[in-house]
Design an enzyme around this catalytic site. Structure first.
Site, PDB file in Angstrom:
ATOM      1  N   ASP B  91     -20.185  20.398  32.051  1.00  0.00           N
ATOM      2  CA  ASP B  91     -20.974  21.599  32.413  1.00  0.00           C
ATOM      3  C   ASP B  91     -20.864  21.219  33.973  1.00  0.00           C
ATOM      4  O   ASP B  91     -20.639  20.373  34.645  1.00  0.00           O
ATOM      5  CB  ASP B  91     -21.927  21.696  31.735  1.00  0.00           C
ATOM      6  CG  ASP B  91     -22.917  20.452  31.800  1.00  0.00           C
ATOM      7  OD1 ASP B  91     -22.432  19.391  32.583  1.00  0.00           O
ATOM      8  OD2 ASP B  91     -23.895  20.129  31.476  1.00  0.00           O
ATOM      9  N   GLY B  93     -23.720  20.818  35.531  1.00  0.00           N
ATOM     10  CA  GLY B  93     -24.990  19.640  35.862  1.00  0.00           C
ATOM     11  C   GLY B  93     -26.346  20.335  36.214  1.00  0.00           C
ATOM     12  O   GLY B  93     -27.424  19.941  36.391  1.00  0.00           O
ATOM     13  N   GLN B 188     -24.428  35.555  34.282  1.00  0.00           N
ATOM     14  CA  GLN B 188     -25.886  35.455  34.085  1.00  0.00           C
ATOM     15  C   GLN B 188     -26.273  37.066  34.165  1.00  0.00           C
ATOM     16  O   GLN B 188     -25.696  37.985  34.157  1.00  0.00           O
ATOM     17  CB  GLN B 188     -26.312  34.810  35.242  1.00  0.00           C
ATOM     18  CG  GLN B 188     -26.235  33.243  35.164  1.00  0.00           C
ATOM     19  CD  GLN B 188     -26.809  32.629  33.915  1.00  0.00           C
ATOM     20  OE1 GLN B 188     -27.777  33.166  33.316  1.00  0.00           O
ATOM     21  NE2 GLN B 188     -26.487  31.402  33.581  1.00  0.00           N
ATOM     22  N   GLY B 215     -27.264  31.701  30.127  1.00  0.00           N
ATOM     23  CA  GLY B 215     -28.633  32.186  29.998  1.00  0.00           C
ATOM     24  C   GLY B 215     -28.824  32.465  28.584  1.00  0.00           C
ATOM     25  O   GLY B 215     -30.238  33.358  28.535  1.00  0.00           O
ATOM     26  N   CYS B 303     -18.121  19.946  -0.123  1.00  0.00           N
ATOM     27  CA  CYS B 303     -17.546  19.524   1.062  1.00  0.00           C
ATOM     28  C   CYS B 303     -16.824  18.260   1.045  1.00  0.00           C
ATOM     29  O   CYS B 303     -16.893  17.359  -0.074  1.00  0.00           O
ATOM     30  CB  CYS B 303     -18.751  19.117   1.994  1.00  0.00           C
ATOM     31  SG  CYS B 303     -18.187  18.178   3.515  1.00  0.00           S
ATOM     32  N   CYS B 305     -15.774  15.933   3.045  1.00  0.00           N
ATOM     33  CA  CYS B 305     -15.864  14.716   4.079  1.00  0.00           C
ATOM     34  C   CYS B 305     -15.923  13.512   3.564  1.00  0.00           C
ATOM     35  O   CYS B 305     -16.554  13.227   2.480  1.00  0.00           O
ATOM     36  CB  CYS B 305     -17.045  15.085   5.195  1.00  0.00           C
ATOM     37  SG  CYS B 305     -18.675  14.671   4.722  1.00  0.00           S
ATOM     38  N   CYS B 308     -19.574  13.124   2.087  1.00  0.00           N
ATOM     39  CA  CYS B 308     -19.820  13.591   0.662  1.00  0.00           C
ATOM     40  C   CYS B 308     -18.907  13.190  -0.435  1.00  0.00           C
ATOM     41  O   CYS B 308     -19.159  13.286  -1.739  1.00  0.00           O
ATOM     42  CB  CYS B 308     -19.543  15.182   0.766  1.00  0.00           C
ATOM     43  SG  CYS B 308     -20.847  15.911   2.016  1.00  0.00           S
ATOM     44  N   HIS B 333     -21.004  14.142   8.820  1.00  0.00           N
ATOM     45  CA  HIS B 333     -20.868  15.411   8.029  1.00  0.00           C
ATOM     46  C   HIS B 333     -21.453  16.733   8.758  1.00  0.00           C
ATOM     47  O   HIS B 333     -20.529  17.563   8.517  1.00  0.00           O
ATOM     48  CB  HIS B 333     -21.950  15.220   6.944  1.00  0.00           C
ATOM     49  CG  HIS B 333     -22.360  16.198   6.236  1.00  0.00           C
ATOM     50  ND1 HIS B 333     -21.326  16.958   5.045  1.00  0.00           N
ATOM     51  CD2 HIS B 333     -23.154  17.573   6.332  1.00  0.00           C
ATOM     52  CE1 HIS B 333     -21.872  17.987   4.642  1.00  0.00           C
ATOM     53  NE2 HIS B 333     -22.795  18.428   5.484  1.00  0.00           N
TER      54      HIS B 333
END
Lengths: 262, 413
Positions: B91, B93, B188, B215, B303, B305, B308, B333
């Site tokens: 990003d 900053g 914006q 925004g 799930c 994963c 799980c 998870h």
């Protein structure tokens, strides 16, 4: 659990192997137990555990007291014990009531009924019957009997009492035990050579699968340790495994000749 | 431009695409986890790859303060520094300065803020933000924008929008690595359709590699939120990726994707994990709840994963908010859930089954048919018929009848 000694050094040190039911291969001894919090090694989630050397990293030490706040013994039992609770099916577990951080022996509060520990949920008195209930639900491969561990500075009288209680609790643990795990008899005695020996002699008389040497890391000096360990290991049968905890730094471990599992 | 964006499938406004970036070829729609200081808290980069993360976010503000962008540059860029081989986005900053610091002051030159190191006033200009991001070396870098709270009204919104447009030219001029890094502009204009329209058109004129809708997700009402997204996606170019900043609730991602957005980022899945909450198809599961103490089921039985497959709710309950491992396992998870959601969005659009996917998703989250009105409104604009998910006479009481420990997402927004 299977254990055999393979070779001796000129002194007392020895190598061997330890085979636990669920480990993929026998583990060479001397071996290190990975310390855990609630059964999992600190910060290493189970999917990352295989990145550690195998099978050496498959030996985990845990404190049943980490689960005082739950899940309950009944729930752990329903899930099928610690291995299932943790999803670590190819690992061996060794239960020791104390650890070095979150379950510390509190000898002033320990009494004839049970051992007291300072835990994350406050000070708790654990009687042999409660300890065995935890062990029965968690089903570890190896478990040390409940010990009355005292610091090196307690009076001779208190130290003697700790040996008497530890031996008595071993009898109670064995009598109450209904699990298949290997019982390691706890040996204490502080930094008194005679008491160390007396405790070892009494424990050797019992029907145990190995020995757990406790009472270290409680204020004794490093110079005292070799003679204290000698006093104990001299008495122990050669064909049985020996486990010790509370030593701390790797350098200190080198002092422990003649002990298998650190 | 250092990306290729190929649309593989569409349903009305929704699209599934392949986004080829310098470090990774991604499938959109996609969610990007936030790794503020060069790490996703509690997870290794190896785990992130296993989970299926395609792009992760780094925060320029934090990285510039520590270890500094100069050091990252010297060590070969952030990819090498944090050992992450796939795509990355930083990003500008600006948002952290406004959100984390009380004394941020925005002028035409840039954002003036108090240094957290020595308290001295410091200035972040558009040029400097780009220079820092050029040194960090992410695949996508963001223009410095003038961020205002969505809930603010009045002339400040207009000022911020026009300033964002003026700053984009300074960002473009300062960008030294356009063939290795993609500079995204940020739309914006608050909740005002006129201002949003001016901003979109201004940015599109600059022909940037991609566009973000900024925004939002700052406490505005949900109807305003989706309307801004719908308006922007309708007027942004078809052949460029669209990124809705700060969106991380699964329901919002489904709605925005239906409206034609492609990329999302939010701290929510990992932050809520650290507070003991798991994302599940029904909404959320609060693992701290006493009802979990003896629950031997996995977090989400559907799930696949690692968490799980191995752990009961009872075990996670004893870890959460006390042991680091609780955060680690729940973050794993939750990110797995977000990646699965991204993959499902992508594949259902490609296979021409997007409306079915949306209906199935809503039915699991709102089994009593109490789909929020804003979702119904948005889906109408997206051309997705969800009438079968909505109860004909939805009584307000139905939402309270849910299993202990479950909370509807809408309650915590």
């Amino acid at each position: 659990m299977k254990f055999a000694v393979k070779a001796w050094s000129n002194g007392k040190a020895r190598t061997g192997f330890l085979q636990l039911g669920n480990c993929p291969a026998a583990i060479d001894t001397p071996a290190l137990l990975l310390s855990t919090r609630k059964g999992l090694p600190h910060f290493i989630s189970p999917d990352l555990l295989p990145s550690l050397p195998s099978p050496d990293s498959h030996l985990l030490q845990f404190s049943p007291l980490h689960f005082l706040e739950g899940p309950s013994s009944k729930t752990i039992s329903n899930i099928g014990g610690l291995q299932h609770l943790l999803g670590l099916h190819e690992y061996g577990f060794a239960a020791v009531a104390r650890d070095s951080v979150q379950s510390l022996p509190e000898c002033d509060a320990t009494n004839k009924f049970g051992a007291s520990f300072e835990t994350t949920c406050g000070r708790r008195l654990i009687r042999p019957v409660e300890y065995i209930e935890m062990i029965s639900s968690m089903k570890p491969d190896i478990w040390a009997s409940l010990a009355d561990e005292v610091p090196s500075w307690v009076s001779d009288k208190r130290n003697k009492t700790s040996v008497d209680r530890t031996v008595k609790w071993l009898d109670e643990c064995i009598a109450l035990n209904s699990t298949g795990g290997a019982v390691f008899g706890a040996i204490v005695g502080g930094n008194d050579l005679e008491e160390r020996q007396r405790c070892a002699v009494e424990v050797v008389k019992r029907n145990v699968s190995g020995y757990w040497i406790g009472g270290f890391g409680f204020g004794e000096s490093m110079d005292e340790r070799p003679s204290l360990l000698d006093a104990v290991t001299d008495v122990l049968p050669e064909e049985m495994p020996r486990m010790i905890c509370g030593l701390g730094l790797p350098g200190i471990v080198f002092q422990s000749f003649g002990v298998e599992v650190v | 431009m250092a990306l290729r964006f190929e649309i593989l499938g569409r349903f009305n406004r929704a699209r599934a695409a392949q986004l080829t970036l310098p470090h990774f070829t991604c499938q959109t729609p996609l969610f990007m986890p936030v790794g503020t200081q060069g790490t996703i808290k509690g997870l290794t980069t190896q785990q992130l790859e296993e989970i299926g993360c395609q792009i992760i976010l780094g925060n320029t503000y934090h990285l510039a303060l520590r270890p500094t962008s100069e050091l990252i540059d010297e060590l070969g860029g952030l990819h090498k520094f944090m050992n992450w081989p796939r795509a990355m986005l930083t990003d500008s900053g600006g948002f952290q300065m406004v959100s984390l610091l009380h004394l941020a002051d925005i002028t035409e030159k840039g954002v003036t803020f108090q240094s957290p190191v020595d308290g001295k006033p410091m200035l972040l200009t558009p040029e400097e933000s780009i220079q820092i991001q050029n040194r960090i070396g992410a695949d996508i870098i963001m223009a410095l924008d003038d961020v205002v709270k969505t809930t603010i009204t009045g002339p400040r919104i207009e000022e911020a929008m026009y300033r964002t447009l003026r700053w984009i030219d300074r960002c473009i001029a300062a960008h030294k690595r356009p063939h290795e890094q993609n500079l995204f502009g940020i739309v914006q204009g608050g909740l005002d359709p006129v201002l949003r329209d001016i901003c979109v058109r201004g940015l599109v004129d600059r022909n940037l590699p991609g566009y973000a809708i900024g925004g939002l997700a700052g406490g505005e009402d949900k109807d305003s939120f989706w309307r801004v997204v719908a308006q922007c996606t309708a007027s942004l170019p078809e052949d460029k990726p669209r990124y809705v900043m700060g969106v991380g609730y699964p329901l919002d991602i489904v709605v925005c994707s239906a409206l034609g957005a492609d990329m999302y980022d939010c701290v929510y899945p990992t932050r809520t994990a650290r507070f003991g909450t798991a994302l599940i198809p029904e909404g959320v599961l609060k693992l701290k709840h006493q009802a979990m103490a003896d629950d031997t089921r996995p977090i989400d039985p559907t799930c696949d994963c690692m968490v799980c497959r191995n752990y009961s709710r009872a075990y996670i309950h004893c870890l959460v908010t006390k042991d680091a491992m609780g955060s680690q396992l729940l973050s794993f998870h939750n990110l797995y859930y977000m990646m699965k959601l991204s993959r499902d969005l992508h594949s259902s659009i490609v296979r021409g089954q997007f409306p079915e996917f949306v209906r199935k998703f809503l039915l699991r989250m709102f089994p009593h048919g109490d789909v929020p009105q804003w979702v119904c409104n948005a889906m109408e604009v997206a051309g997705i018929d969800i009438s079968s998910c909505c109860a004909p006479m939805s009584s307000p009481l139905t939402s309270e009848i849910c299993e202990v420990g479950f909370t509807k997402l809408s309650e915590i927004e």
